[in-house]
Write a protein that holds these residues in place. Sequence first.
Motif, PDB file in Angstrom:
ATOM      1  N   PHE A 132      -4.795 -15.256   1.324  1.00 45.64           N
ATOM      2  CA  PHE A 132      -3.772 -16.284   1.206  1.00 45.64           C
ATOM      3  C   PHE A 132      -3.346 -16.387  -0.257  1.00 45.64           C
ATOM      4  O   PHE A 132      -4.006 -15.846  -1.151  1.00 45.64           O
ATOM      5  N   PRO A 136       2.448 -16.605   2.007  1.00 49.50           N
ATOM      6  CA  PRO A 136       1.162 -16.517   2.719  1.00 49.50           C
ATOM      7  C   PRO A 136       0.224 -17.644   2.309  1.00 49.50           C
ATOM      8  O   PRO A 136      -0.868 -17.424   1.778  1.00 49.50           O
ATOM      9  N   VAL A 144       0.627 -13.697   5.994  1.00 54.99           N
ATOM     10  CA  VAL A 144      -0.639 -13.276   5.402  1.00 54.99           C
ATOM     11  C   VAL A 144      -0.985 -11.868   5.860  1.00 54.99           C
ATOM     12  O   VAL A 144      -1.363 -11.010   5.054  1.00 54.99           O
TER      13      VAL A 144
END
Length: 450
Positions: free
Chosen positions: A84, A312, A333
Amino acid sequence: MLEPSHHADVIIVGAGVAGLSAALQLTGAGVSTLVVEAAPDVGGRMATEQIDGFRLDRIGQLLSTSYPELRRTPGLDTLELRPFSPGVLVHNEGRLQRSWEPRSSLRLGPRTGRSARGALTAARALASAPRVRSRRSCPPLGGALDQARLGAAFARLAATPLDRLLARPEQASLDALLSRGLPSRTVETFLRPLLSALLCDPSLTTSSRCADLALRGYARGRLSVPAGGAQTLPRLLASALPPGTIRTGVKAVDISTTSVRTAGHGELTCRGVVLATGARQAAELLPGLRMPDFHPLTVLHHTAPHSPLAEPALILDADGSGPIAHTAVLSEVDPSRAPAGRPLITSVVLGPPPPESEVRAQLARLYGTSTASWDLLAVHHDPEAVPTMPAPHDVRRPVRLLAGLYVCGDHRDTSTVQGALFSGRRAAHAVLHDFGLAPVAAEEATPVAA
């Protein structure tokens, strides 16, 4: 070593990540091993369902690039972690705000290459790449002083040796946070929702030592998911084992130190048994084994005409405006989880399945867009998704019950993938010690189950 009447030196019951980790350690040391699994596939709770080109995880537990066992376990050298964005986005007072970002995360980096050199190259590329911005400007969470205090606290935690961290007085994690001098607004708007996501414990009754391990891992790495879905990880472990080691569709109904009796497949004999099932199944096979309570999880998967967030990022809800604890456009992501042009939005509820109307209303607030055209792909609920870890909690519960009988799983260490992998390693080392054999690599002196 293997006597003619034995099916294997060691039989492992359960092909989740703990059992597979133990099997890799044992086979690496030359011990013939048989893994039996009642389900038709490996992985246990780390399962991924495929629907209409989407890859949908059944539980929403997050990994960290700082988990040591992801680097130490054989078979995971090719595991690709999709990180992330650094930090998280927090929905606070009706708007998204960007949290403090771990400064060490780029330096440590995720293991995304096919070798240590590949991982280092990936980390350097990630560090030099421009950050992907969301479509909306997200102001920082809290003022400059709050950010500085939080950064200093995380820096101290990241540098604290594990033995010192685990020697701290133990209490409920929320009580510990409030007693450490951090502003209550920092605890309530950032640390509490973050730990709720990491520990799957909205009330924060988890042991403060386990919470410190989770925060230490957050400070030292990046939150991430396996490329291709959660089941990628156990399948990599399984593929690294010798052919024929795993037998699926074989349910164990009784175990002893020298045999495993199965439903429909007779009795399998051995020199030792490793019980690597979930906590409930372990207690059923070994009456008297303590069974913990559990945190329930519900994972909801949606798709939409367009991605509601071009980043993300993991979104936490500090407002408590609905049942969802955290959500992300998971296709941002890990693009391999969704068909091209069809975003995958995955949300986690720390409890039973809520009404869809409440979910859509909260997602509309979190993403700042209408959800009327979103389609619900799947709802996965597991009432026993994560074993609880209330204080006092032993992060190194014994894995050797007696000579020839061992138990491992996330319920023996910490309730994380790291904890499951590490408990499998510990169980295998206990077996090898009893067999008079040396493990391939010496076990670390302190727990690493972050």
